[in-house]
Design a protein around this motif. Structure first.
Motif, short mmCIF file in Angstrom:
data_model
loop_
_atom_site.label_atom_id
_atom_site.label_comp_id
_atom_site.label_asym_id
_atom_site.label_seq_id
_atom_site.Cartn_x
_atom_site.Cartn_y
_atom_site.Cartn_z
N SER A 21 7.66 40.92 -8.85
CA SER A 21 8.52 41.39 -7.76
C SER A 21 9.94 40.84 -7.88
CB SER A 21 7.91 41.07 -6.41
OG SER A 21 7.88 39.69 -6.22
N GLN A 22 10.89 41.65 -7.46
CA GLN A 22 12.31 41.33 -7.68
C GLN A 22 12.82 40.24 -6.75
OE1 GLN A 22 14.54 44.86 -9.55
NE2 GLN A 22 13.63 45.71 -7.71
N LEU A 23 12.17 40.11 -5.59
CA LEU A 23 12.57 39.02 -4.70
C LEU A 23 11.42 38.02 -4.64
CD1 LEU A 23 14.57 37.80 -2.73
CD2 LEU A 23 13.36 38.96 -0.91
N ARG A 26 11.62 34.84 -0.05
CA ARG A 26 12.29 35.38 1.11
C ARG A 26 13.16 34.33 1.81
NH1 ARG A 26 10.85 39.22 5.32
NH2 ARG A 26 12.45 38.81 6.83
N TRP A 29 16.77 34.09 0.93
CA TRP A 29 17.59 35.17 1.49
C TRP A 29 17.81 34.98 2.98
CZ3 TRP A 29 16.99 40.84 -0.45
CH2 TRP A 29 17.39 40.90 -1.80
N LYS A 289 15.17 48.89 -3.32
CA LYS A 289 15.12 47.96 -4.43
C LYS A 289 14.22 46.76 -4.13
CE LYS A 289 18.22 45.46 -7.54
NZ LYS A 289 19.61 45.31 -7.96
N TYR A 290 14.28 46.24 -2.92
CA TYR A 290 13.57 44.99 -2.66
C TYR A 290 12.30 45.12 -1.84
CZ TYR A 290 17.49 42.90 -4.96
OH TYR A 290 18.42 42.57 -5.91
N ASP A 293 10.49 47.62 -4.04
CA ASP A 293 10.55 46.93 -5.34
C ASP A 293 10.70 47.90 -6.51
OD1 ASP A 293 10.61 44.49 -6.70
OD2 ASP A 293 8.48 44.57 -7.19
N PHE A 425 8.16 41.67 2.01
CA PHE A 425 8.49 41.85 0.60
C PHE A 425 7.18 41.70 -0.18
CE2 PHE A 425 12.54 40.43 2.41
CZ PHE A 425 13.37 41.43 1.93
#
Ligand code: PRX
Length: 630
Positions: A21-23, A26, A29, A289-290, A293, A425
């Motif tokens: 996963s791109q993130l 959490r 952020w 995108k997040y 994903d 996410f």
């Protein structure tokens, strides 16, 4: 709080999901967004193309008319298409489409750009200019996407009307938007039958007088009426030399309108939610995108219709902004057999699959064997949207479809929010039935009637306290209603219209609508839409519509009808009324049950108390009825 102390039933991400996963974290952020909310959003915006950079990220000098990226110039269609053409994505598939009958068509970014330019040139040749509204009424075919992107390219405002809506719904939307151009298909395929879109449009055009030109896309080849001087075939127009593959793109200010999309509200006619080029682009880009994903090699399938916000944001704009490969299927889910969807996931190797709880419940009843015969191992992310997902359906989705390896991303949002607002996410722990927490930096709360937060696990009104880039800017031509509807109950808080509770871990649990919006199979309808269709039948004097819980659909519509004198209640009239409502609003609005009554519960000021009707239908206590007329 450390994650292993989360309360209730919790599903943790697999190692593979965490790695992919791109993130990853959490919290990072959350902290970043808390420290510098505008800088946080600005970073997403910088990943897209701007012809001129913004002067200010957020202008909140005239609340609640927030503005984002003011001074910036861009064009969302350019960012969806042209931006990719100088990279390897030029030859990448932008779209894979399968018709209900099984025909497959594909388009690279290069070709989608060409087709969009051609469509834009056709619109231009009809005199469409920046700021003009164009109504689009079609089935799920590639042309609905090129028509939307074409409007955006030349700065026209698209107003897509869902192909499942019917005469009166279309009429209202054409009239309210004052569209001079209608783009319509001759028909659409659904369950092997043809929905006569052009015929429905012809009837609507007799009622709504603004349309000068109709562009007709040939889909079914059935004979349709073509009014000389008004109606033109798309395939003929596009063959003229002026409809070439070059179309000058219109540079748009960030706050220039991109589209309006009608949705049902508490009272009266549907509301035209207005979204803009800049903020909407940034919001849908970041969440695709997040949250979903979406990565370079992925194929994404969002099963919604482009005629609803989910289709706008997560079939068309979000995925194309990310340079993703979109899959779209034309037809009905169980057609011809209940394995149709699974067959296509296998055939096209879908990685991200995004659908609604009502569909999941629908598939559950056919049993697991329809799924087990397909290899669904390409799936990586499962999404859910439109209504609360019951834990039973969530687990079935997770276990049977996702084979216990794909996170279920339950996304809460609205036509008004433009983008996902609450969702986990993929790298976060999941609780079946809860969408988790808001997007980093966005503060949401649950308030009581007086505006005080209700405390953990208590039910109340769900509000959003922070502005976000893709927020609804206004209701087209109706600033007053915009303020009244969303911003007047609590100061500087956006009222969602949903009730919810927040648990001790900060996970939000959506309960349902607190207004007269009815969610039927995830479709948003208003009591008022159904009631006005009812009373337009000659036998009906008055009507009230409510939503009652339904196992498959989430909610079903029940209507209470007072007949005019001289008309007899009975099954024949029930059938006639259902058909009439189907004809006026659309098949999704047909009530499950119609009851004939002599009286409706009303307040002394004459408002129907639907809450009392609902309590009666469910056999529960109606609560405070002190305002009841008698
Ligand atoms: O009640 C919530 C429900 O759908 C409403 C918004 O409907 P619409 O504007 O048609 O947009 C639907 C697709 C975004 C919300 O007010 N809703 C949407 N997603 C969820 C949901 N309810 C619970 N869980 C969800 N994930």
């Amino acid at each position: 709080m450390s994650e292993n102390k989360l309360r209730g039933e919790v599903y943790y991400p697999t190692q593979k999901t965490l790695e992919k996963s791109q993130l990853k974290d959490r919290k990072e952020w959350d902290t970043r967004a808390k420290q510098d909310y505008l800088g946080f959003w600005e970073d997403f915006a910088k990943e897209l193309h701007w012809f001129r950079k913004w002067d200010k990220v957020l202008d909140d000098s005239n609340k609640p008319f927030y503005k984002w990226f003011t001074g910036g110039q861009t064009n969302i269609s350019y960012n969806c298409l042209d931006r990719h053409l100088s990279t390897f994505r030029r030859n990448k598939l932008a779209l894979i489409w399968e018709s209900e009958a099984g025909k497959v068509e594909t388009m690279s970014y290069f070709r989608l750009h060409q087709e969009t330019c051609r469509f834009a040139n056709v619109l231009k040749s009809m005199g469409v200019k920046k700021g003009d509204r164009v109504t689009i009424y079609m089935g799920r075919t590639p042309e609905i996407i090129t028509a939307m992107l074409a409007c955006a390219r030349i700065g026209a405002i698209h107003s897509v009307v869902y192909g499942g809506f019917s005469v009166e719904s279309l009429t209202e939307r054409i009239e309210d938007s004052q569209s001079r151009i209608l783009v319509v298909a001759d028909g659409a395929y659904q369950r092997g039958k043809i929905v006569p879109l052009k015929e429905i449009a012809d009837e609507a055009l007799q009622r709504a007088g603004t349309v000068e030109h109709v562009v007709v896309v040939k889909r079914t080849g059935e004979d349709v009426f073509m009014q000389p001087g008004r109606d033109m075939w798309y395939h003929e127009l596009v063959n003229f030399p002026h409809a070439n593959t070059h179309c000058q793109m219109q540079i748009m200010s960030a706050e220039d309108p991109l589209f309006i999309l009608y949705t049902s509200g508490t009272t009266g006619k549907p509301k035209a939610i207005l979204h803009t080029h800049g903020g909407y682009m940034v919001g849908t880009y970041a969440t695709t995108k997040y949250y979903l994903d979406l990565q370079e090699e992925d194929r994404i399938w969002c099963t919604a219709d482009p005629g609803w916000i989910t289709g706008h944001s997560y079939i068309v704009y979000g995925p194309l902004l990310n340079g993703g490969t979109v899959f779209m299927y034309e037809g009905a889910p169980f057609h011809p057999y209940p394995n149709r969807w699974w067959q296509m996931i296998e055939k096209f190797g879908i990685n991200i699959f995004y659908t609604a709880p009502t569909a999941i419940r629908g598939f559950m009843r056919f049993g697991d064997s329809w799924i087990k015969r397909h290899n669904l191992s390409s799936l990586r992310i499962l999404g859910s949207v439109g209504e609360p997902i019951n834990p039973e359906a969530w687990k079935w989705y997770y276990n049977v479809i996702g084979n216990e390896k794909c996170p279920v991303i339950d996304t809460w949002w609205q036509t008004e929010t433009g983008m996902h607002m609450i969702a986990p996410f993929p790298s976060e722990p999941l609780k079946p039935g809860s969408g988790g927490k808001p997007f980093p930096g966005i503060e949401m709360d649950v308030l009581d009637e007086s505006g005080k937060p209700v405390g953990a696990n208590q039910e109340g009104f769900l509000v959003i306290k922070t502005p976000w880039p893709s927020m609804v800017r206004t209701l087209f031509n109706d600033d007053t209603r915009f303020v009244e509807q969303y911003w007047s109950k609590y100061k500087d808080c956006y009222l969602t219209g949903d009730s919810a509770r927040i648990d001790e871990d900060g996970y939000i649990w959506i309960i349902g609508r607190v207004d007269d919006v009815i969610k039927v199979s995830g479709y948003r309808l208003g009591s008022a839409d159904i009631e006005s269709a009812c009373v337009s039948h000659p036998a009906v004097a008055e009507a009230a519509a409510i939503g009652i819980p339904h196992q498959l659909k989430g909610n079903a519509i029940q209507a209470f009808v007072i007949l005019k004198s001289g008309f007899q209640p009975g099954q024949q009239l029930v059938d006639e009324l259902r058909a009439h409502i189907g004809h006026e609003v659309g098949p999704i609005a047909k009530p499950e049950k119609i009851e004939f009554v002599d009286k409706l519960p009303k307040t002394r000021s004459g408002k129907i108390m639907r809450r009392v009707l609902k309590a009666q239908a469910l056999g529960v206590d109606p609560g405070n009825i002190s305002t009841l007329e008698d």
